[in-house]
Design an enzyme around this catalytic site. Structure first.
Site, short mmCIF file in Angstrom:
data_model
loop_
_atom_site.label_atom_id
_atom_site.label_comp_id
_atom_site.label_asym_id
_atom_site.label_seq_id
_atom_site.Cartn_x
_atom_site.Cartn_y
_atom_site.Cartn_z
N GLU A 128 -19.41 35.99 56.48
CA GLU A 128 -20.65 35.53 55.84
C GLU A 128 -21.85 36.29 56.40
O GLU A 128 -21.73 36.99 57.41
CB GLU A 128 -20.83 34.02 56.03
N HIS A 248 -32.08 29.25 51.24
CA HIS A 248 -30.85 29.95 50.87
C HIS A 248 -31.16 30.85 49.69
O HIS A 248 -31.80 30.42 48.73
CB HIS A 248 -29.76 28.94 50.49
C1 LIG Z 1 -25.01 22.88 49.37
C2 LIG Z 1 -24.89 23.05 50.85
C3 LIG Z 1 -23.95 23.93 51.36
C4 LIG Z 1 -23.80 24.09 52.74
N1 LIG Z 1 -22.82 24.92 53.22
C5 LIG Z 1 -22.62 24.99 54.57
C6 LIG Z 1 -21.52 25.72 55.09
O1 LIG Z 1 -20.73 26.29 54.36
N2 LIG Z 1 -21.37 25.77 56.44
C7 LIG Z 1 -22.23 25.14 57.30
O2 LIG Z 1 -22.04 25.21 58.53
N3 LIG Z 1 -23.27 24.42 56.81
C8 LIG Z 1 -23.47 24.33 55.48
N4 LIG Z 1 -24.51 23.58 55.00
C9 LIG Z 1 -25.36 22.85 55.95
C10 LIG Z 1 -24.57 21.66 56.48
O3 LIG Z 1 -23.85 21.08 55.42
C11 LIG Z 1 -25.49 20.61 57.09
O4 LIG Z 1 -26.40 21.19 57.97
C12 LIG Z 1 -24.68 19.58 57.87
O5 LIG Z 1 -23.65 19.08 57.05
C13 LIG Z 1 -25.57 18.46 58.34
O6 LIG Z 1 -24.75 17.44 58.83
P1 LIG Z 1 -25.41 16.14 59.42
O7 LIG Z 1 -24.29 15.27 59.86
O8 LIG Z 1 -26.45 16.49 60.38
O9 LIG Z 1 -26.17 15.47 58.16
P2 LIG Z 1 -25.67 15.13 56.70
O10 LIG Z 1 -24.33 15.61 56.42
O11 LIG Z 1 -26.74 15.54 55.75
O12 LIG Z 1 -25.62 13.52 56.71
C14 LIG Z 1 -26.82 12.77 56.75
C15 LIG Z 1 -26.46 11.30 56.70
O13 LIG Z 1 -27.59 10.53 57.07
C16 LIG Z 1 -27.71 9.42 56.20
N5 LIG Z 1 -29.10 8.98 56.20
C17 LIG Z 1 -30.22 9.72 56.05
N6 LIG Z 1 -31.31 8.94 56.10
C18 LIG Z 1 -30.86 7.67 56.29
C19 LIG Z 1 -31.50 6.41 56.39
N7 LIG Z 1 -32.84 6.25 56.31
N8 LIG Z 1 -30.73 5.30 56.56
C20 LIG Z 1 -29.37 5.40 56.62
N9 LIG Z 1 -28.72 6.58 56.50
C21 LIG Z 1 -29.47 7.69 56.35
C22 LIG Z 1 -27.23 9.94 54.87
O14 LIG Z 1 -26.88 8.86 54.03
C23 LIG Z 1 -26.04 10.79 55.33
O15 LIG Z 1 -24.93 9.94 55.50
C24 LIG Z 1 -24.65 23.39 53.63
C25 LIG Z 1 -25.60 22.52 53.11
C26 LIG Z 1 -25.72 22.33 51.74
C27 LIG Z 1 -26.74 21.37 51.22
#
Ligand SMILES: Cc1cc2nc3c(=O)[nH]c(=O)nc-3n(C[C@H](O)[C@H](O)[C@H](O)COP(=O)(O)OP(=O)(O)OC[C@H]3O[C@@H](n4cnc5c(N)ncnc54)[C@H](O)[C@@H]3O)c2cc1C
Length: 552
Positions: A128, A248
């Site tokens: 990538e 992106h």
């Molecule tokens: C389309 C897309 C493609 C991607 N592709 C890649 C990839 O190929 N490789 C890579 O490394 N990264 C990728 N990323 C980035 C990566 O997916 C994210 O940075 C990562 O998944 C974030 O994980 P997280 O657990 O921090 O948050 P998230 O997975 O976003 O989870 C957030 C959680 O918090 C909860 N939440 C938020 N606010 C509240 C609230 N007030 N009360 C209760 N719950 C709440 C939500 O409901 C959710 O469950 C991609 C992102 C996107 C959008």
């Protein structure tokens, strides 16, 4: 900005109260990994404001980066991460990510995560943008996030002492201020059936993900409104690196369609970026061409569009052939077919969009914030691991590594339960006119996209700051009784802070590009930290971001 520490008025004595050891807010990779590590030995409540699998994690496509190939090295992965980070990466955090990350990925495989494999049965490793080695694990070509979420959710459901509250909105951190010190002691939540509740806990973990919804064009799902970062701010925790939002370069640009991400891996397989005349967008821009880092490709597209007056550019993956594309990217092929597009035959219209929030709640290398009892991990946290720009596929890895580290820190800290105690929070409300929440939300998103986007200029950002001040006068003073209002208040709070941070960084670096300060300034090779009540940003030298005592 109004200085209310909590969004709504309440009396704790009138609310149902629930007790546990740890509240984890967020069911993405970071929150799930933390919960899995803790919930065999202590009582954990995991909150998600929507369905458990509606998260950036589930939407991730390209994969997870890990130096697993015998020809690859930790040094190589570290070097690529540092290069993308444009001088602001915290070196210790990066080394931890890379080294612990390889173990975390091996553990995932033992937990039953399916990944694409070669004929010999070894994980197939893709390439990538910004990586100089094949090191990206993926599932079904482009469905890595869905499979990762499935694997972790299944594992979490087996944990003996985990309670999962989905569709439960976290409003605010309850802070214990008795005795002159401050400590996170609980979480105020709202559920459509159970209403307001207080969850008292020894530790609170913010794993609330990013805030792409602050921009009109975004690859993020609707839950990504920056709630955790805004509530940490209200609770008085330090925030960092807010000016860095990664855009992106390639999301689908079709009228009426959501901005579906077209993974970098498509360019990794040789797809080119061209305009309607067939001219290459990346020629002469960077030696890695369409596989340069995302900030470089996004800026090149925006400049090309400004020069040509076009609305979008085109991704040419025709060399893969229809069958080749369908077998490597089955999910993308299905999504494109829904809009009448076949990547083996058609050029795919694409445009940049807000994608990954580099900044967040400032933590040390174990996810501790400067508010005792409060931890953060994943996209909501700022460990400095991504510097001024994240390397592709490093964020799922970040969620795994720092989710596990937060759990270890919570066990090591072994804090006592501070609650319950009585809270009476009153808010003075005055008579106010009607407010169309969706209208103000879309104005905010347009202002952020046009002015705090890929190309930034001081005078226009100053205007946006003025707009926020005006909106905030009448929207932040209100009391709402449902998530759409609270989300809007979080977006207004964080949008203003991001704008302020973008104005304060008078240089261009990583994802942050200013037309009025096009050069990188050595004097600004530091993190800018923000805390409620502090009149100006606090500077932290690279290497000192996570060292709480050196800057608090
Ligand atoms: C389309 C897309 C493609 C991607 N592709 C890649 C990839 O190929 N490789 C890579 O490394 N990264 C990728 N990323 C980035 C990566 O997916 C994210 O940075 C990562 O998944 C974030 O994980 P997280 O657990 O921090 O948050 P998230 O997975 O976003 O989870 C957030 C959680 O918090 C909860 N939440 C938020 N606010 C509240 C609230 N007030 N009360 C209760 N719950 C709440 C939500 O409901 C959710 O469950 C991609 C992102 C996107 C959008």
């Amino acid at each position: 900005m109004p200085d209310r520490p909590l969004l709504i008025p309440f009396r704790s004595s009138l609310l149902p109260q629930i007790f546990c050891d740890t509240v984890v807010v967020g069911s993405g990779v970071a929150g799930l990994r933390t919960s899995i590590a803790l919930a065999d030995r202590s009582d954990v409540i995991l909150l998600a404001k929507d369905a458990l699998d509606l998260s950036n994690t589930s939407w991730a496509q390209g994969g997870i980066a890990a130096a697993l190939s015998p020809e690859d090295t930790f040094e190589g992965h570290v070097a690529d991460t540092l290069e993308a980070g444009a001088g602001l990466c915290e070196p210790e955090a990066v080394r931890t990510l890379v080294e612990q990350g390889a173990d975390e990925v091996r553990r995932l495989l033992t937990w039953g995560m399916r990944v694409d494999r070669d004929a010999a049965g070894a994980p197939k490793l893709g390439l990538e943008g910004g990586h100089h080695h094949h090191r990206i694990l993926h599932t079904d070509g482009d469905a890595t996030g869905t499979e990762l979420a499935r694997c972790l959710i299944e594992r979490a459901r087996q944990a003996a002492r985990l309670r999962i509250f989905d569709r439960c909105f976290a409003l605010d951190i309850v802070v214990d201020t008795r005795g002159g010190s401050r400590r996170a002691a609980g979480m105020l939540t709202w559920h459509p059936r159970h209403g307001l509740q207080i969850l008292w806990a020894r530790s609170i973990v913010l794993a609330t993900g990013g805030c792409g919804q602050l921009w009109r064009e975004t690859s993020n799902p609707r839950v990504a409104t920056g709630d955790g970062v805004a509530m940490a701010w209200r609770a008085g925790a330090m925030l960092a690196d807010l000016e860095f939002m990664q855009f992106h370069p390639t999301t689908l640009y079709v009228a009426g369609a959501p901005r579906h991400l077209i993974s970098e891996a498509v360019r990794g397989e040789g797809a080119q970026l061209v305009d309607r005349q067939g001219r290459s967008v990346m020629e002469g821009v960077h030696e890695l061409g369409p596989l340069a880092t995302r900030d470089i490709v996004s800026r090149a597209i925006i400049h090309h569009l400004a020069r040509t007056g076009e609305s979008h550019v085109l991704l040419d993956a025709r060399a893969m052939g229809g069958d080749g594309f369908r077998s490597r990217f089955p999910g993308l092929a299905r999504m494109l077919a829904g809009y009448g597009l076949d990547a083996g035959r058609d050029l795919v219209p694409v445009h940049p969009a807000a994608h990954y929030f580099v900044g967040g709640v400032r933590t040390d290398i174990d996810g501790r914030t400067d508010l005792p009892g409060l931890y953060a991990c994943g996209e909501a946290a700022a460990t400095g691991v991504h510097g001024a720009n994240r390397l592709a596929s490093n964020s799922l890895l970040e969620g795994l590594v720092f989710g596990a580290r937060v759990a270890a820190a919570i066990e090591a800290d072994d804090a006592a339960q501070a609650g319950p105690f009585a809270i009476v929070h009153e808010v003075e409300t005055t008579e106010r006119g009607e407010l169309d929440l969706s209208d103000i939300r879309s104005s905010l998103r347009s202002a952020m996209w046009r002015n705090i986007g890929i190309a930034r200029v001081g005078a226009r950002m100053q205007d946006v700051l003025g707009m926020f001040d005006f909106w905030n006068r009448y929207a932040l003073e209100r009391v709402f009784d449902a998530p759409d209002g609270w989300e809007l208040q979080n977006m207004l709070t964080l949008g203003r802070l991001i704008t302020q941070a973008a104005l304060a960084r008078t240089e261009s670096r990583g994802t942050h590009a200013r037309g009025d300060f096009p050069d990188t300034a050595d004097a600004l090779r530091c993190h800018l930290l923000w805390r409620r009540g502090a009149p100006a940003p606090i500077r932290a030298e690279v290497g000192a971001l996570g060292t709480l005592s050196s800057i608090t």
